[in-house]
Scaffold this motif. Structure first.
Motif, PDB file in Angstrom:
ATOM      1  N   THR A   1       0.836  -1.198   0.000  1.00 52.28           N
ATOM      2  CA  THR A   1       0.000   0.000   0.000  1.00 52.28           C
ATOM      3  C   THR A   1       0.869   1.246   0.000  1.00 52.28           C
ATOM      4  OG1 THR A   1      -1.758  -1.141   1.173  1.00 52.28           O
ATOM      5  CG2 THR A   1      -1.786   1.266   1.261  1.00 52.28           C
ATOM      6  N   SER A   2       0.530   2.187  -0.859  1.00 46.54           N
ATOM      7  CA  SER A   2       1.171   3.500  -0.869  1.00 46.54           C
ATOM      8  C   SER A   2       0.136   4.505  -0.392  1.00 46.54           C
ATOM      9  CB  SER A   2       1.651   3.868  -2.267  1.00 46.54           C
ATOM     10  OG  SER A   2       2.789   3.110  -2.594  1.00 46.54           O
ATOM     11  N   HIS A   3       0.609   5.480   0.367  1.00 49.07           N
ATOM     12  CA  HIS A   3      -0.291   6.432   0.995  1.00 49.07           C
ATOM     13  C   HIS A   3      -0.262   7.784   0.301  1.00 49.07           C
ATOM     14  CE1 HIS A   3      -1.055   3.498   4.088  1.00 49.07           C
ATOM     15  NE2 HIS A   3       0.240   3.302   4.175  1.00 49.07           N
ATOM     16  N   GLU A   4      -1.151   8.656   0.721  1.00 50.66           N
ATOM     17  CA  GLU A   4      -1.281   9.997   0.164  1.00 50.66           C
ATOM     18  C   GLU A   4       0.084  10.662   0.025  1.00 50.66           C
ATOM     19  OE1 GLU A   4      -3.357  14.259   1.326  1.00 50.66           O
ATOM     20  OE2 GLU A   4      -3.890  12.468   2.446  1.00 50.66           O
ATOM     21  N   GLY A   5       0.292  11.293  -1.119  1.00 52.46           N
ATOM     22  CA  GLY A   5       1.540  12.001  -1.376  1.00 52.46           C
ATOM     23  C   GLY A   5       2.562  11.188  -2.143  1.00 52.46           C
TER      24      GLY A   5
END
Length: 173
Positions: free
Chosen positions: A89-93
């Motif tokens: 998972t990659s997060h906001e930004g």
């Protein structure tokens, strides 16, 4: 001689400066691929923005064999998304290549044609050896997650931001 400056899609707010991360003590994460920046890259001291030289040159759109229906567009995330290739998972930004109509997402590092390894001088961790280690690794990961969930419930969600960070770290195990 002054360092070279540049601006591009990844950091339109300011120009970035060419920076050498080769002193062996870099702890800066690349804005595009999340790996530690080594070698030559670009940096904005004002924003603490760091990026590999190769990531800075990523194309804005690509064709990808695992998603032949549409081109994928390099996009800065406004919400968390999972990579269809590695499931991380990659997060906001952070940045992923996306197909919005199909909700297909992939890290630049997960596209073999873009990640020749040259910009990422970090050794990969050795794979777990044997079935028993895989079971132990999974049990440890889920044990940590269950403990974090319990702490979040017990505190009425007060620790939620801390738990989110720790769960992201547990996911990386």
């Amino acid at each position: 001689m002054a360092p070279a400056t540049a601006s591009n899609f990844f950091h339109p707010q300011h120009s970035v400066v060419s920076y050498n991360y080769d002193d062996g003590s870099s702890t800066y994460n690349c804005a595009a691929c999340k790996r530690i920046v080594t070698g030559t890259g670009y940096r904005c001291d004002e924003c603490d923005f760091n990026i590999h030289e190769a990531c800075f040159s990523l194309p804005r759109s690509i064709s990808f064999d695992q998603h032949p229906e549409h081109k994928l567009t390099l996009t800065r995330l406004t919400a968390s998304r999972s990579c269809e290739v590695c499931k991380d998972t990659s997060h906001e930004g952070r940045y992923l290549y996306r197909c919005v109509p199909c909700s297909f997402h992939v890290h630049p590092r997960c596209i073999p044609a873009l990640d020749d390894g040259a910009q990422h001088q970090q050794p990969s961790p050795p794979p777990p050896q044997g079935w028993g280690q895989n079971v132990a690794h999974t049990a440890l990961k889920w044990g940590i997650k269950a403990s974090l969930y319990g702490a979040n419930v017990a505190t009425g969600g007060v620790l939620s931001p801390v738990v989110d960070v720790l769960q992201t770290a547990a996911d990386a195990l």
